[in-house]
Motif scaffolding. Structure first.
Motif, PDB file in Angstrom:
ATOM      1  N   UNK A   1      51.426  44.577  42.268  1.00  0.00           N
ATOM      2  CA  UNK A   1      50.225  44.078  42.135  1.00  0.00           C
ATOM      3  C   UNK A   1      49.703  45.032  42.640  1.00  0.00           C
ATOM      4  N   UNK A   2      50.316  46.679  42.418  1.00  0.00           N
ATOM      5  CA  UNK A   2      49.201  47.827  42.243  1.00  0.00           C
ATOM      6  C   UNK A   2      49.224  48.222  43.491  1.00  0.00           C
TER       7      UNK A   2
ATOM      8  N   UNK B   1      43.087  36.305  34.762  1.00  0.00           N
ATOM      9  CA  UNK B   1      41.516  36.050  34.703  1.00  0.00           C
ATOM     10  C   UNK B   1      40.677  35.741  35.559  1.00  0.00           C
ATOM     11  N   UNK B   2      39.511  36.474  34.703  1.00  0.00           N
ATOM     12  CA  UNK B   2      37.776  36.178  36.285  1.00  0.00           C
ATOM     13  C   UNK B   2      37.556  35.491  35.548  1.00  0.00           C
ATOM     14  N   UNK B   3      36.946  34.262  36.258  1.00  0.00           N
ATOM     15  CA  UNK B   3      36.048  33.558  36.417  1.00  0.00           C
ATOM     16  C   UNK B   3      34.268  34.362  36.041  1.00  0.00           C
ATOM     17  N   UNK B   4      33.547  33.873  35.081  1.00  0.00           N
ATOM     18  CA  UNK B   4      32.009  34.506  35.303  1.00  0.00           C
ATOM     19  C   UNK B   4      31.099  34.198  36.306  1.00  0.00           C
ATOM     20  N   UNK B   5      30.478  35.372  37.189  1.00  0.00           N
ATOM     21  CA  UNK B   5      29.852  35.252  37.733  1.00  0.00           C
ATOM     22  C   UNK B   5      31.196  36.179  39.204  1.00  0.00           C
ATOM     23  N   UNK B   6      32.038  35.926  38.855  1.00  0.00           N
ATOM     24  CA  UNK B   6      33.417  37.116  39.860  1.00  0.00           C
ATOM     25  C   UNK B   6      32.772  38.011  40.638  1.00  0.00           C
TER      26      UNK B   6
ATOM     27  N   UNK C   1      41.491  41.030  34.685  1.00  0.00           N
ATOM     28  CA  UNK C   1      42.019  42.848  35.144  1.00  0.00           C
ATOM     29  C   UNK C   1      42.762  42.531  36.238  1.00  0.00           C
ATOM     30  N   UNK C   2      42.531  43.923  36.740  1.00  0.00           N
ATOM     31  CA  UNK C   2      43.835  43.698  38.168  1.00  0.00           C
ATOM     32  C   UNK C   2      43.252  44.058  39.179  1.00  0.00           C
ATOM     33  N   UNK C   3      41.673  43.430  40.065  1.00  0.00           N
ATOM     34  CA  UNK C   3      41.123  43.714  40.478  1.00  0.00           C
ATOM     35  C   UNK C   3      41.291  42.024  41.749  1.00  0.00           C
TER      36      UNK C   3
END
Length: 322
Positions: free
Chosen positions: A235-236, A246-251, A270-272
């Motif tokens: 996880x970093x 996956x990122x949602x729009x507006x995240x 991405x990884x955040x």
């Protein structure tokens, strides 16, 4: 049909809802930041709400019309002038061949929208005419308008004198402070209770290091739940790191300690972590805010966010035009 005399700071072709269905291939939806103003402008000139028009950011363009048509300017008040004379906003106006429209800096708000009867007729790319600047696709060869370009427009049937009802127009913040709705998740459980309370009680400042990819916010430090600090190495190292997702729009993407709202041209993964998400019906506020202005976030449920979207769709209809 339309000649670009001056391009403005960043004037681009957009349509609504944009390029849908290709985010898994790296192509975001793009489209207008303030879809409320954009859709009403289209309705004024007799177009479908999503027809391609122009988004003008911070400073508008100067355009010369080569044929008779009908236009409407909505959104931020960029003090439009037709042949040097003030032109009304939130109203359709008939223009003649040879006339010139000039927009300048907005007094309130950040983005103005120009709709032309028939809609802009640039070739669609992956089902949309919206400009995605960073990939160089859509719009006028994938970039903001340039001096000397000729913008093609389809045949339209609009008429002048149509207006938006006062109660159907968005209200822009004159005091430079905005209340922005957010939904918790998808990674809200990575932030501790104190971190959530601090986020919702803070006036976050919009950074000048912002664009249609992401709105960077300036504010206090975040604190995290145990799962963010006691996690598997894949996880970093940072608490805000997570295995790629996956990122949602507006995240609201938490990159280290810096929250970045992923807007119309944002990345798909991405990884955040993303502790909150701005619903699409609140995007118009983001689109009309300027660097240096502040946001106070207001938590709503998924059901409330969906209701906001339905209410906005009802406003962006012929019921709002007279």
């Amino acid at each position: 049909m339309i000649e670009v005399i001056q391009a403005g700071l960043e004037t681009s072709v957009q349509d609504y809802p944009g390029r849908i269905g290709y985010w898994n291939q790296g192509f975001p939806p793009s489209g207008p930041m303030d879809s409320w103003s954009f859709r009403l402008a289209n309705l004024l000139v007799g177009n479908e709400p999503g027809a391609a028009g122009l988004e003008c950011q911070f400073m508008g363009p100067t355009l010369k019309f080569r044929k008779n048509t009908v236009i409407a300017v909505c959104g931020a008040d960029m003090k439009p002038k037709l042949e040097g004379q003030p032109m009304p906003t939130w109203e359709s106006v008939a223009v003649s061949a040879g006339q010139t429209l000039q927009l300048s800096f907005p007094s309130v708000g950040a983005r103005g929208y120009i709709a032309i009867a028939g809609g802009i007729a640039t070739p669609p790319w992956l089902g949309s005419r919206s400009t995605f600047h960073k990939a160089g696709v859509g719009g006028m060869e994938g970039h903001a308008l340039k001096v000397g370009q000729i913008v093609p427009v389809a045949q339209g049937r609009g008429k002048g004198g149509r207006k938006v009802k006062d109660g159907s127009r968005p209200t822009f913040s004159a005091n430079k402070h905005w209340t922005i709705e957010v939904v918790a998740g998808p990674n809200d459980d990575w932030v501790d209770e104190a971190g959530h309370a601090r986020f919702l009680a803070t006036d976050w400042k919009l950074s000048s290091k912002s664009d249609r990819t992401g709105f960077r916010l300036e504010g206090p430090m975040w604190t995290f739940a145990e799962k963010a600090t006691n996690k598997r190495p894949e996880h970093g190292a940072e608490p805000s790191n997570i295995i790629d997702q996956g990122y949602p729009v507006g995240a609201i993407n938490l990159a280290g300690q810096t929250p970045i709202i992923l807007v119309n041209d944002g990345p798909s993964m991405g990884g955040f972590i993303n502790p909150y998400t701005v619903p699409s019906a609140a995007f118009w506020k983001l689109g009309q805010s300027r660097p240096g202005e502040t946001y106070r976030f207001h938590k709503v449920t998924v059901e409330q966010a969906q209701a906001m979207g339905r209410d906005l769709k009802a406003i962006c209809s012929e019921n709002s035009i007279y």
